[in-house]
Design an enzyme around this catalytic site. Sequence first.
Site, short mmCIF file in Angstrom:
data_model
loop_
_atom_site.label_atom_id
_atom_site.label_comp_id
_atom_site.label_asym_id
_atom_site.label_seq_id
_atom_site.Cartn_x
_atom_site.Cartn_y
_atom_site.Cartn_z
N CYS A 60 32.71 41.88 -51.33
CA CYS A 60 33.72 40.86 -51.02
C CYS A 60 33.39 39.56 -51.78
O CYS A 60 32.32 38.97 -51.57
CB CYS A 60 33.75 40.60 -49.52
SG CYS A 60 34.83 39.25 -49.02
N CYS A 63 32.81 36.57 -49.46
CA CYS A 63 31.51 36.68 -48.78
C CYS A 63 30.39 36.22 -49.71
O CYS A 63 29.43 35.57 -49.26
CB CYS A 63 31.28 38.11 -48.32
SG CYS A 63 32.51 38.74 -47.15
#
Length: 300
Positions: A60, A63
């Site tokens: 991600c 993230c």
Amino acid sequence: MFSLILQTKHKSWIYLSLLGICFISSPVLAKPDSLKEVTDANWEEILTGEWMIEFYAPWCPACQQLQPAWKEFADWGEDMGVNIAKVDVTEQPGLSGRFIITSLPTIYHSKDGVFRKYQGARTKDDFLSFVHDQKWKAVEPVSSWFGPSSFLMNSMSALFKLSMFIRRCHNYMTEKLGIPVWGSYVIFGLATLFSGLALGLLLVFIADFVFPSRRFSSPDYYPKKQTIDQARLIQQQEDATEADGEEDDEEEEEEDHDEVWRKPRGSPEGRPEPRGQAFPDDALRKRVVGNRGEEEEEDT
């Protein structure tokens, strides 16, 4: 003698230098990692104390951008008395289902088992302010029905674990064993079919064991049933016979009533009715009633 003294002083300086290096480096080596990792095995630890938990995935991009700020925030966790943790949803599918993670990264705050979803800015200062100023009190907590320890979320966790297990089996069969994709789907379809049949049979056996049928629970079931059926058949025959008898009685009464009115009657004056004249029943009734009325008027 002088050279011996110099060698001794030189060795002592070396020992002191090494000892100083050990003292300086020992706190750094002994310092534990401030960022904890939560797994399916130890997740119940977050039900006690105060926690800030990040759910992320290595692939991600958002993230990855959050990781530096989250690590800096974790360094302050021990001073503030807060546990800072992370959860890799790709490795912990049970926790992903238990918290219903639909977007990444997702951050939760927990205080003694009461969970709240963090919706603020994602910087170190914002995290510190959220915990230090207790801004989490203004956030509505997660309902007990959707809490991670509820029955519903336990079921969701098991479902996510099962889905991840099926995915790993599919990857193993297609990548390691060389089975085509459609072959893997056929195998899973047959496994689902047979498991459903087995579960259905198991439920039937359980139902028969808990609620046994009368034919198996009582040895006198069939004799009693035959006796009841015979009594019921006899009662039906008697009812049918009584009904036929009542119909016959009604027919006989109607025939007698018709014969009474069809008998030849004389005239009211005592004169016989002439032969060959036949009055219908309605006309005869009217005539008799009229004659009776005339006789009553004469008497009065």
